[in-house]
Enzyme design. Structure first.
Site, short mmCIF file in Angstrom:
data_model
loop_
_atom_site.label_atom_id
_atom_site.label_comp_id
_atom_site.label_asym_id
_atom_site.label_seq_id
_atom_site.Cartn_x
_atom_site.Cartn_y
_atom_site.Cartn_z
N ALA A 187 4.92 4.00 -12.49
CA ALA A 187 6.26 3.80 -11.95
C ALA A 187 6.17 3.87 -10.43
O ALA A 187 5.23 4.47 -9.88
CB ALA A 187 7.19 4.89 -12.48
N GLU A 226 0.91 12.17 -14.21
CA GLU A 226 2.27 12.61 -13.91
C GLU A 226 2.38 14.09 -13.53
O GLU A 226 3.13 14.46 -12.64
CB GLU A 226 3.20 12.35 -15.12
CG GLU A 226 3.63 10.91 -15.28
CD GLU A 226 2.66 10.08 -16.11
OE1 GLU A 226 1.52 10.53 -16.33
OE2 GLU A 226 3.05 8.99 -16.54
N1 COA Z 1 4.20 3.68 -6.73
C1 COA Z 1 4.48 3.13 -5.54
N2 COA Z 1 3.57 2.52 -4.75
C2 COA Z 1 2.32 2.46 -5.23
C3 COA Z 1 1.94 3.00 -6.46
C4 COA Z 1 2.95 3.64 -7.24
N3 COA Z 1 2.72 4.17 -8.44
N4 COA Z 1 0.62 2.78 -6.66
C5 COA Z 1 0.19 2.11 -5.58
N5 COA Z 1 1.20 1.92 -4.70
C6 COA Z 1 1.18 1.25 -3.40
C7 COA Z 1 0.62 2.15 -2.29
O1 COA Z 1 1.61 3.01 -1.80
C8 COA Z 1 0.18 1.11 -1.31
O2 COA Z 1 1.30 0.63 -0.60
P1 COA Z 1 1.20 0.33 0.99
O3 COA Z 1 0.16 -0.74 1.11
O4 COA Z 1 2.57 -0.13 1.35
O5 COA Z 1 0.78 1.62 1.60
C9 COA Z 1 -0.32 -0.03 -2.19
O6 COA Z 1 0.30 0.17 -3.44
C10 COA Z 1 -1.81 -0.02 -2.39
O7 COA Z 1 -2.16 1.28 -2.84
P2 COA Z 1 -3.53 1.98 -2.42
O8 COA Z 1 -3.44 3.42 -2.82
O9 COA Z 1 -3.82 1.70 -0.98
O10 COA Z 1 -4.53 1.16 -3.33
P3 COA Z 1 -5.94 1.56 -3.91
O11 COA Z 1 -6.45 0.33 -4.57
O12 COA Z 1 -6.78 2.24 -2.91
O13 COA Z 1 -5.62 2.67 -5.05
C11 COA Z 1 -4.45 3.54 -6.96
C12 COA Z 1 -4.96 2.30 -6.22
C13 COA Z 1 -3.69 3.00 -8.17
C14 COA Z 1 -5.62 4.42 -7.43
C15 COA Z 1 -3.54 4.38 -6.07
O14 COA Z 1 -2.60 3.52 -5.43
C16 COA Z 1 -2.75 5.42 -6.80
O15 COA Z 1 -3.27 6.49 -7.11
N6 COA Z 1 -1.46 5.16 -7.09
C17 COA Z 1 -0.55 6.08 -7.72
C18 COA Z 1 -0.84 6.20 -9.19
C19 COA Z 1 0.07 7.19 -9.89
O16 COA Z 1 0.10 8.37 -9.61
N7 COA Z 1 0.84 6.68 -10.83
C20 COA Z 1 1.68 7.45 -11.66
C21 COA Z 1 3.08 7.32 -11.26
S1 COA Z 1 4.09 8.21 -12.42
#
Ligand code: COA
Length: 257
Positions: A70, A136
């Site tokens: 999300a 989460e």
């Molecule tokens: N919600 C909002 N934005 C998110 C997101 C999420 N769940 N997951 C990724 N993004 C966004 C980042 O904020 C970033 O935005 P920006 O470029 O404007 O700063 C963009 O996507 C790229 O993310 P980034 O972290 O730089 O990419 P990555 O390839 O290095 O890593 C992940 C990818 C998925 C490992 C990492 O983004 C992550 O851990 N995301 C959150 C996952 C999470 O906790 N999900 C559970 C939610 S309940």
């Protein structure tokens, strides 16, 4: 104003009797914000009424993720009312209850709501470098959009608690061993494999495949005697169907030609 494909949050493509839905927010790793939840829900409503379809494939755009959960920016602002409105939960229920089988093509990250979305699909195909997890608790919330009951149904309660309570990330092979996904293929094959799975489903008797999905979805939710009743009621409908007679006759005639 007409949106270009780049602006659309969900792309729909027809491949014969299969529709491919692409979640298209790659710069945010396809994180599910409200607009995306609405777009995906609307796409499913439209496709559910398409009588020529037999199966769907669901995938994420870009190289990095199926869906990274999300949208955390939006989640942070949500309160009790939004939680009770079940924004993601209702979407995932719509996926699970979609009248046709849905195959998830999981590449890169399937995290949080992304993993919950994949679990609401009927079949999951993973690319070898795919990663799965429920982070989460680390954000101070629960996987409450169906994750806490779909996950144990797929992998058993022990593994489900390991994933939810520790935030452990599974690689594709581990996900396969756990029963979270049913196929692992080289990265470049994941979409084609999912499409082939959907095409195999499309080749089955249409009513039988719809009833099989519906009955299997119900089996864990009802008492065993009701489950047996559901199975035999669905079979009774199929026993009377023309499609069954046609397909069985085709088998019986195969050596006569
Ligand atoms: N919600 C909002 N934005 C998110 C997101 C999420 N769940 N997951 C990724 N993004 C966004 C980042 O904020 C970033 O935005 P920006 O470029 O404007 O700063 C963009 O996507 C790229 O993310 P980034 O972290 O730089 O990419 P990555 O390839 O290095 O890593 C992940 C990818 C998925 C490992 C990492 O983004 C992550 O851990 N995301 C959150 C996952 C999470 O906790 N999900 C559970 C939610 S309940």
């Amino acid at each position: 104003m007409v949106e270009s494909d780049e602006e659309k949050l969900v792309l729909i493509e027809r491949r014969g009797e299969v529709a491919v839905l692409t979640i298209n927010r790659p710069d945010k790793r396809n994180a599910l914000n409200l607009a995306l939840v609405r777009a995906l829900g609307d796409s499913l409503e439209t496709l559910a009424l398409d009588g020529d379809l037999r199966a769907l494939v669901l995938r994420g755009a870009g190289e990095k993720a199926f869906v990274a959960g999300a949208d955390i920016g939006e989640l942070k602002e949500r309160g009790a009312e939004e939680s009770l409105a079940g924004i993601n939960a209702r979407l995932f229920q719509k996926v699970e209850e979609f009248p046709l089988p849905i195959v998830a093509a999981c590449h890169g990250w399937s995290l949080g709501g992304g993993m919950e979305l994949a679990m609401a699909c009927d079949i999951r195909v993973a690319s070898v470098s795919a990663r799965f997890g429920q982070p989460e608790l680390n954000l101070g919330i629960l996987p409450a959009a169906g994750g806490m009951h779909r996950l144990p149904a797929l992998v058993g309660m022990g593994m489900a608690k390991d994933l939810v309570l520790t935030g452990r990330i599974l690689n594709a092979e581990e996900a396969l061993r756990a029963g979270l996904v049913s196929r692992v293929v080289p990265d470049e094959r994941v979409f084609d494999e999912a499409l082939e799975v959907a095409e195999a489903i499309a080749g089955m008797a249409p009513l039988a495949s719809k009833l099989a999905k519906r009955v299997m979805n119900s089996l864990f939710r009802v008492r065993p005697d009701v489950a047996f009743g559901l199975e035999s009621a669905a079979q009774a409908v199929l026993f009377e169907s023309e499609e069954k007679h046609k397909r069985m006759q085709r088998f019986l005639d195969r050596k006569k030609k």
